[in-house]
Each structure stands twice: as structure tokens, then as C-alpha cells.
Design an enzyme around this catalytic site. Structure first.
Site, PDB file in Angstrom:
ATOM      1  N   HIS A 246     -48.255 -30.257  87.086  1.00 42.02           N
ATOM      2  CA  HIS A 246     -48.273 -28.887  87.983  1.00 42.02           C
ATOM      3  C   HIS A 246     -46.652 -28.374  88.076  1.00 42.02           C
ATOM      4  O   HIS A 246     -46.657 -27.204  87.679  1.00 42.02           O
ATOM      5  CB  HIS A 246     -48.633 -29.302  89.414  1.00 42.02           C
ATOM      6  CG  HIS A 246     -49.962 -29.729  89.564  1.00 42.02           C
ATOM      7  ND1 HIS A 246     -50.327 -30.899  90.206  1.00 42.02           N
ATOM      8  CD2 HIS A 246     -51.194 -29.112  89.308  1.00 42.02           C
ATOM      9  CE1 HIS A 246     -51.728 -31.093  90.141  1.00 42.02           C
ATOM     10  NE2 HIS A 246     -52.041 -30.047  89.542  1.00 42.02           N
TER      11      HIS A 246
ATOM     12  N   LYS B 120     -64.522 -31.230  96.186  1.00 44.27           N
ATOM     13  CA  LYS B 120     -63.994 -32.630  95.788  1.00 44.27           C
ATOM     14  C   LYS B 120     -63.482 -33.064  97.256  1.00 44.27           C
ATOM     15  O   LYS B 120     -63.078 -32.523  98.099  1.00 44.27           O
ATOM     16  CB  LYS B 120     -62.625 -32.606  95.019  1.00 44.27           C
ATOM     17  CG  LYS B 120     -62.805 -31.901  93.781  1.00 44.27           C
ATOM     18  CD  LYS B 120     -61.664 -31.593  92.956  1.00 44.27           C
ATOM     19  CE  LYS B 120     -61.636 -31.131  91.922  1.00 44.27           C
ATOM     20  NZ  LYS B 120     -60.280 -30.812  91.109  1.00 44.27           N
TER      21      LYS B 120
ATOM     22  N   ARG C 233     -54.293 -27.882  79.683  1.00 48.42           N
ATOM     23  CA  ARG C 233     -53.780 -29.266  78.852  1.00 48.42           C
ATOM     24  C   ARG C 233     -54.446 -29.489  77.723  1.00 48.42           C
ATOM     25  O   ARG C 233     -53.849 -28.815  76.679  1.00 48.42           O
ATOM     26  CB  ARG C 233     -54.130 -30.515  79.817  1.00 48.42           C
ATOM     27  CG  ARG C 233     -53.351 -30.608  81.174  1.00 48.42           C
ATOM     28  CD  ARG C 233     -53.934 -31.430  82.262  1.00 48.42           C
ATOM     29  NE  ARG C 233     -54.934 -30.674  82.873  1.00 48.42           N
ATOM     30  CZ  ARG C 233     -55.959 -31.062  83.791  1.00 48.42           C
ATOM     31  NH1 ARG C 233     -55.276 -32.216  84.560  1.00 48.42           N
ATOM     32  NH2 ARG C 233     -56.678 -30.335  84.429  1.00 48.42           N
TER      33      ARG C 233
ATOM     34  N   SER D 206     -54.256 -35.352  88.426  1.00 48.28           N
ATOM     35  CA  SER D 206     -54.072 -35.923  89.977  1.00 48.28           C
ATOM     36  C   SER D 206     -54.972 -37.061  90.113  1.00 48.28           C
ATOM     37  O   SER D 206     -54.738 -38.013  90.655  1.00 48.28           O
ATOM     38  CB  SER D 206     -54.442 -34.838  91.112  1.00 48.28           C
ATOM     39  OG  SER D 206     -53.584 -33.855  90.903  1.00 48.28           O
TER      40      SER D 206
HETATM   41  P1  ADP Z   1     -58.329 -28.135  89.959  1.00 45.13           P
HETATM   42  O1  ADP Z   1     -58.122 -26.696  90.286  1.00 45.13           O
HETATM   43  O2  ADP Z   1     -59.206 -28.513  89.135  1.00 45.13           O
HETATM   44  O3  ADP Z   1     -58.426 -28.926  91.315  1.00 45.13           O
HETATM   45  P2  ADP Z   1     -55.772 -29.257  89.827  1.00 45.13           P
HETATM   46  O4  ADP Z   1     -55.605 -28.803  91.392  1.00 45.13           O
HETATM   47  O5  ADP Z   1     -55.443 -30.541  89.488  1.00 45.13           O
HETATM   48  O6  ADP Z   1     -56.990 -28.690  89.616  1.00 45.13           O
HETATM   49  O7  ADP Z   1     -54.868 -28.024  89.159  1.00 45.13           O
HETATM   50  C1  ADP Z   1     -54.641 -26.692  89.356  1.00 45.13           C
HETATM   51  C2  ADP Z   1     -54.111 -25.960  87.908  1.00 45.13           C
HETATM   52  O8  ADP Z   1     -53.029 -27.105  87.453  1.00 45.13           O
HETATM   53  C3  ADP Z   1     -55.395 -26.098  87.068  1.00 45.13           C
HETATM   54  O9  ADP Z   1     -55.129 -25.011  86.403  1.00 45.13           O
HETATM   55  C4  ADP Z   1     -54.982 -27.237  85.990  1.00 45.13           C
HETATM   56  O10 ADP Z   1     -55.374 -27.085  84.676  1.00 45.13           O
HETATM   57  C5  ADP Z   1     -53.454 -27.437  85.967  1.00 45.13           C
HETATM   58  N1  ADP Z   1     -52.782 -28.675  85.798  1.00 45.13           N
HETATM   59  C6  ADP Z   1     -53.281 -29.930  86.397  1.00 45.13           C
HETATM   60  N2  ADP Z   1     -52.626 -30.822  85.719  1.00 45.13           N
HETATM   61  C7  ADP Z   1     -51.927 -30.303  84.812  1.00 45.13           C
HETATM   62  C8  ADP Z   1     -50.879 -30.960  83.809  1.00 45.13           C
HETATM   63  N3  ADP Z   1     -50.806 -32.255  83.599  1.00 45.13           N
HETATM   64  N4  ADP Z   1     -50.262 -29.791  82.973  1.00 45.13           N
HETATM   65  C9  ADP Z   1     -50.563 -28.847  83.087  1.00 45.13           C
HETATM   66  N5  ADP Z   1     -51.411 -28.120  83.910  1.00 45.13           N
HETATM   67  C10 ADP Z   1     -52.012 -29.025  84.778  1.00 45.13           C
END
Ligand code: ADP
Length: 159
Positions: free
Chosen positions: A18, A42, A91, A129
Site C-alpha cells: 500500500h 470482510k 498486483r 494484508s
Molecule cells: P480491498 O479494497 O480489496 O480491501 P486493500 O484494502 O487490501 O483491498 O487494498 C486497497 C488497494 O490497495 C487496492 O487497490 C489493492 O489492489 C491495493 N493493494 C493491496 N496490496 C497491494 C500491494 N501489495 N501492492 C499494490 N497494491 C496493493
């Protein structure tokens, strides 16, 4: 006029992946609002206040970044804030289908809104995460995957 964007997600917890996306977005925007989803389907490990605190701590020295929790539709939140650009991280190809669907649905709901996708650094391509939480539960080393403050918080939660 300052260029603003919203980076929304669950951030349960924030990872180096992130952070990589935020740092890339800082080259493109003057201000980034990190919007932490309150009521996602979730079940979160960290409460909304804990997630806000962790993200705020990580970016405490950067005045271009603000952090807030939000509830409801992201496009409504964005509209309220007068921000019409959403940032998402990509990703692997496996992210694409879901992200494409979301971006088009958001645009349908609110035509002024556009989504910008930023490609993560290769070293974070397999980082999520949920994986971090799984690894932490098994007491393996997560120091290269999350900032220290998150590592400490995970140890506190999981033991
Ligand atoms: P969600 O919205 O599915 O709960 P997250 O909160 O984990 O997902 O992630 C928010 C944003 O960050 C999404 O666009 C996700 O693709 C991106 N993201 C999560 N992990 C990574 C990573 N390792 N590298 C790049 N982007 C990421």
C-alpha cells in the site's frame, strides 16, 4: 488548483505494498486522502480506529496525506469531498477483473469519477494484508512486508 485523489481500501493492516502505491501516487497528485472502509463485508482484525491510527502513524510526517474512515459507497464519499479521482493498486493479473468491474461500476454510479491504476513494485506483487496476517499468526518474519508500527500492532493482536 491542487490535484487530489482518494486511495480507498480496508488497510487491515496497511502493508509496504500500500505504501508503495501511495508513494507512486505522490508523484502525480498534490494531496492524497486515504479512505479506510468502515463497513466492508470482510471481518477486520483491526478496528477502524486502529487502522486509522496505524495509517496516520505511517504517514505522520507527510502533510500531503490525510487519513479518514468512511462508510457507504465510495463514489458518494468522493463526491462529498469534491474529489473525482480514485487510486487503486494493481498486483497480478488476478486483480484486474475485480478492479475493472469496480472502476466501471463506480463510473456508472458517478460519471465524473475516474480510477487510476498504479502498478506495484515487483517485490510487493504477492503481498496482501490477509497474507501478512496469516504469516504473523504463524510467527514468521514479516519485517520486510510491513512497517515496524504495524509489526508491533500485529504482535500485540496475535501474540
Ligand atoms: P480491498 O479494497 O480489496 O480491501 P486493500 O484494502 O487490501 O483491498 O487494498 C486497497 C488497494 O490497495 C487496492 O487497490 C489493492 O489492489 C491495493 N493493494 C493491496 N496490496 C497491494 C500491494 N501489495 N501492492 C499494490 N497494491 C496493493
Amino acid at each position: 488548483m491542487s490535484r487530489k485523489a482518494i486511495y480507498a481500501g480496508s488497510f487491515d493492516p496497511i502493508t509496504n505494498g500500500h505504501i508503495d502505491i501511495v508513494n507512486r501516487a505522490l508523484h502525480l497528485f498534490d494531496e492524497i486522502k486515504i479512505a479506510i472502509i468502515h463497513n466492508a463485508n470482510k471481518i477486520a482484525l483491526f478496528s477502524i480506529d486502529e487502522r486509522i491510527l496505524l495509517v496516520s502513524t505511517v504517514f505522520k510526517d507527510n502533510p500531503k496525506i490525510s487519513v479518514e474512515g468512511f462508510d457507504g459507497l465510495l463514489v458518494d464519499y468522493a463526491y462529498q469531498k469534491n474529489i473525482y479521482t480514485l487510486i487503486r493498486g494493481l498486483r497480478a493479473v488476478s486483480d484486474f477483473d475485480y478492479e475493472f468491474q469496480m472502476a466501471l461500476m463506480n463510473r456508472r454510479l458517478q460519471p465524473k469519477i475516474d480510477t487510476i491504476f498504479l502498478m506495484t513494485d515487483q517485490q510487493y506483487a504477492y503481498l496482501s494484508s490477509s497474507l501478512v496476517k496469516q504469516i504473523a499468526r504463524h510467527k514468521a518474519d514479516i519485517s520486510a512486508l510491513v512497517p515496524d508500527v504495524v509489526q508491533d500492532a500485529l504482535t500485540g493482536k496475535i501474540g
